[in-house]
Design a protein around this motif. Sequence first.
Motif, PDB file in Angstrom:
ATOM      1  N   TYR A 182       8.071  40.517 -11.634  1.00  0.00           N
ATOM      2  CA  TYR A 182       6.663  40.691 -11.993  1.00  0.00           C
ATOM      3  C   TYR A 182       6.248  42.134 -11.708  1.00  0.00           C
ATOM      4  CZ  TYR A 182       6.425  35.581 -12.129  1.00  0.00           C
ATOM      5  OH  TYR A 182       6.632  34.258 -12.429  1.00  0.00           O
ATOM      6  N   GLU A 225       3.339  44.794 -11.849  1.00  0.00           N
ATOM      7  CA  GLU A 225       1.873  44.846 -11.934  1.00  0.00           C
ATOM      8  C   GLU A 225       1.385  46.270 -11.731  1.00  0.00           C
ATOM      9  OE1 GLU A 225      -0.430  41.700 -10.080  1.00  0.00           O
ATOM     10  OE2 GLU A 225      -1.737  43.219  -9.148  1.00  0.00           O
ATOM     11  N   LYS A 238       2.100  42.910 -16.209  1.00  0.00           N
ATOM     12  CA  LYS A 238       0.719  42.470 -16.017  1.00  0.00           C
ATOM     13  C   LYS A 238      -0.078  43.583 -15.358  1.00  0.00           C
ATOM     14  CE  LYS A 238       0.144  39.542 -12.599  1.00  0.00           C
ATOM     15  NZ  LYS A 238       0.253  38.414 -11.658  1.00  0.00           N
ATOM     16  N   PHE A 288      -7.421  44.537 -19.175  1.00  0.00           N
ATOM     17  CA  PHE A 288      -5.970  44.674 -19.031  1.00  0.00           C
ATOM     18  C   PHE A 288      -5.602  46.144 -18.852  1.00  0.00           C
ATOM     19  CE2 PHE A 288      -1.895  45.558 -21.265  1.00  0.00           C
ATOM     20  CZ  PHE A 288      -1.049  44.967 -20.338  1.00  0.00           C
ATOM     21  N   ARG A 333       1.365  39.881 -20.150  1.00  0.00           N
ATOM     22  CA  ARG A 333       0.234  39.051 -19.710  1.00  0.00           C
ATOM     23  C   ARG A 333      -1.038  39.884 -19.883  1.00  0.00           C
ATOM     24  NH1 ARG A 333      -3.089  39.174 -15.298  1.00  0.00           N
ATOM     25  NH2 ARG A 333      -3.819  37.223 -14.353  1.00  0.00           N
ATOM     26  N   GLN A 380      -4.975  39.716 -19.766  1.00  0.00           N
ATOM     27  CA  GLN A 380      -6.066  38.853 -19.319  1.00  0.00           C
ATOM     28  C   GLN A 380      -7.432  39.261 -19.849  1.00  0.00           C
ATOM     29  OE1 GLN A 380      -4.792  41.282 -17.645  1.00  0.00           O
ATOM     30  NE2 GLN A 380      -6.094  42.093 -16.023  1.00  0.00           N
ATOM     31  N   THR A 384      -7.750  32.608 -17.243  1.00  0.00           N
ATOM     32  CA  THR A 384      -6.636  33.344 -16.644  1.00  0.00           C
ATOM     33  C   THR A 384      -5.697  32.396 -15.914  1.00  0.00           C
ATOM     34  OG1 THR A 384      -8.056  35.275 -16.371  1.00  0.00           O
ATOM     35  CG2 THR A 384      -6.038  35.243 -15.089  1.00  0.00           C
ATOM     36  N   ASP A 416      -1.737  32.114 -16.520  1.00  0.00           N
ATOM     37  CA  ASP A 416      -0.724  32.328 -15.487  1.00  0.00           C
ATOM     38  C   ASP A 416       0.262  31.165 -15.393  1.00  0.00           C
ATOM     39  OD1 ASP A 416      -1.531  34.858 -14.755  1.00  0.00           O
ATOM     40  OD2 ASP A 416      -2.945  34.144 -13.249  1.00  0.00           O
TER      41      ASP A 416
END
Length: 250
Positions: free
Chosen positions: A16, A18, A54, A61, A103, A105, A186, A190
């Motif tokens: 992941y 971020e 993400k 975003f 991802r 959002q 969201t 997820d």
Amino acid sequence: MNEAYVTLNIKNGVGYIEFFHPNRNSMPSDILLKLKEAIEEAGLDDAVNVIVLKSGGDRTFCAGASFNEVMAVKTPSEGKLFFSGFANVINAMRTSPKLIIGRVQGKTVGGGVGLAAATDYCLATKFASIRLSELSIGIGPFVIEPAVTRKVGLSAMSQMTMDAETFFSAEWAKSKGLYSELFETTQELDVAITTLAEKISTYNPEACKQMKSVFWEGTEHWETLLTERAEITGALVLSEFTKNTLKRFR
């Protein structure tokens, strides 16, 4: 959250990645560099079978290029160097041996649309509208154009570029192929992201790697192309028109 960051966390075979910036997840040079490095690191890590890209926070975003840094550009070489940051991230995503799930959002602008387009599969909420505002400030989405056109087609890319002050809905983006699925919240996003990523993480890594190569076949020239596009943008940002337009946003 007040400090910008890029993190890589690995869980159940999923890396992941971020990124976050307090100014609506805008992208200054240091964040672009860290994001590129995180993508490359995850691509080389045997513990990672699939990557999720993400951003932090629960609203925007990505707001695209750092406005402050764009306004600070003084020479064509500085401009090329800054916009090459986006080129480098997109190329890192393109050449990564790992499949990348996006991802999204919330709203995304400019370079953020390029990031979403450069993922291999992208999920979003119904709030994830998109805009390419570059032409309205005197430049253009030159660096991200190949990635966006590849995903949504030339007609949709042209529409967004020319209607530069309009946010196109998440439903519109899904109809053009940028997003594969949309979710009401969201939280639902997820759950879907985790389920999909962990399922893909159990697939044959070599098969996924080979499939990734097939997805991006014919883009080998992007290493040069995106750098050339960064040079075009870097020169345009110094034009009198663009400088005068940017002053109005101070």
